[in-house]
Design a protein around this motif. Sequence first.
Motif, PDB file in Angstrom:
ATOM      1  N   ASP A 183       0.816  -1.207   0.000  1.00 50.95           N
ATOM      2  CA  ASP A 183       0.000   0.000   0.000  1.00 50.95           C
ATOM      3  C   ASP A 183       0.854   1.264   0.000  1.00 50.95           C
ATOM      4  O   ASP A 183       0.460   2.297  -0.521  1.00 50.95           O
ATOM      5  CB  ASP A 183      -0.912   0.023   1.228  1.00 50.95           C
ATOM      6  CG  ASP A 183      -1.986  -1.051   1.142  1.00 50.95           C
ATOM      7  OD1 ASP A 183      -2.424  -1.364   0.019  1.00 50.95           O
ATOM      8  OD2 ASP A 183      -2.369  -1.587   2.190  1.00 50.95           O
ATOM      9  N   ASP A 221      -8.192  -3.398   0.497  1.00 47.88           N
ATOM     10  CA  ASP A 221      -9.034  -2.536   1.335  1.00 47.88           C
ATOM     11  C   ASP A 221      -8.967  -1.101   0.830  1.00 47.88           C
ATOM     12  O   ASP A 221      -7.907  -0.616   0.438  1.00 47.88           O
ATOM     13  CB  ASP A 221      -8.554  -2.585   2.790  1.00 47.88           C
ATOM     14  CG  ASP A 221      -8.563  -3.997   3.342  1.00 47.88           C
ATOM     15  OD1 ASP A 221      -9.644  -4.491   3.659  1.00 47.88           O
ATOM     16  OD2 ASP A 221      -7.470  -4.590   3.433  1.00 47.88           O
ATOM     17  N   GLY A 222     -10.106  -0.444   0.834  1.00 46.57           N
ATOM     18  CA  GLY A 222     -10.127   0.960   0.445  1.00 46.57           C
ATOM     19  C   GLY A 222     -10.211   1.208  -1.043  1.00 46.57           C
ATOM     20  O   GLY A 222     -10.249   2.364  -1.476  1.00 46.57           O
TER      21      GLY A 222
END
Length: 441
Positions: free
Chosen positions: A34, A126-127
């Motif tokens: 990330d 995620d996100g």
Amino acid sequence: MNRRVLPALALICAAGLAATACSDPTAGESGSDDAKRTAADPTARLDGVKLTMWTAQNTVAAPKQVIDAFEKTTGAKVETQAIPDLYEQNVPTKLASGDRPDLMFWQPSISTLPFVQPRQNLLTLDGEPWVSKLGDTEKSLGVIDGKRYAAIVTSPAMLGVYYNKDVFKRAGLSEKDFPKSYDELLALGRKVADKTDAAAFYEAGGDKWPLQWQMQLQLTDLDRQWWADLNANKKKWTDPVVVGAIKKYKEKLLDAGLAQKNYRTGTFTGQADALWKGEAGMVLNVTSFQSQLQAKHSTAEIDKKIGWFPVANSSATGLYSPDQTNGVVAFRTGDDKRQNAARQFLAFWLGPDYPDYIKAMKIPSVQPSVPTPGGLPDTSKAQVAALPKAVGVFQAKAIVAPDTHLYLADMIFGKKSPQQVAQAIQDQFAQVAKAQGAPGF
């Protein structure tokens, strides 16, 4: 597409290999990817970028529409590579040898996702902009230990009862007679058997894998804590409730004459033919059965002849069953450019291209804000309506999905008692869980 269950025992060795050989020792645990991530417009140019995507042999055409559109829009190239069957067995073996793709179809359940060692090998998702757009059931899939590792591109299969409308009419049955429990389903089957010349149910002992569904349906009252205890080795598959489900299937359905005479050798394709001809009144199966009907008959023909209703152990509730076409995972390759392109591909798939994708595939939408395409049979529409309240089958709840169908097949051929079936399921469950390093085993 055949709805095969995962060959769990065959994966014990592959799981052990994947735990070591698949990991990139220079990469650490997932999550660090990330930090290098760059936000991108799903339609941004990616000239010169080439991605690979693994699929099963029978699903190699499934991503064709989105790949064509993505390549045309971005200039990237996405090459599909079909992995020989059995897909779920051969993928971990290839990963263990050091080979890996950028993207891959993979079943997004807690019983199957761990076989590709997501913490070490997959990008966390995620996100991502599409996550919040998923329906509630779809949001529950593709997550391990609180982290999302799979994009959900198609709805999970729905387990329910397909019935022949003409047979029901001959038996004097209508929608008001739809069952609200497994016991009521058996009673409905008795009426079909007594009042018509059709078998109440068609069971596919020859292909084995559909044998699991009658047992699965009866386990829907087990709460979240029961499954948590099973996954922690505090509960067993030999629990009386499981043995009771196996025993009821044997005694109240098979031994009671509610299945067709050749249930030991019946096949998946035979199910569709028998139901269509009115030789059987009902078939309990998942959405792949729907696909089989649609491949042979028009929507109008299906609407006239075949219906569908949901049922669980003590309610009129459907069950959902994840399969490998529901989820797409992205691998940590160590190449930032390709990793970002893989993320962009998923954002494109579940973003600007999604309405075109489901229209081309003629499948339900996983996003409530994107309407399901028109022209689907009423049976499909009924499944879409039942999905939000559906209960997951044990593949979505247990950390290992044992080969229950194989042991049930032994039972219908007189090789195992219900208690011995449950013990065989438990032994395999514990063996695979231990090979995976699950706590408590």
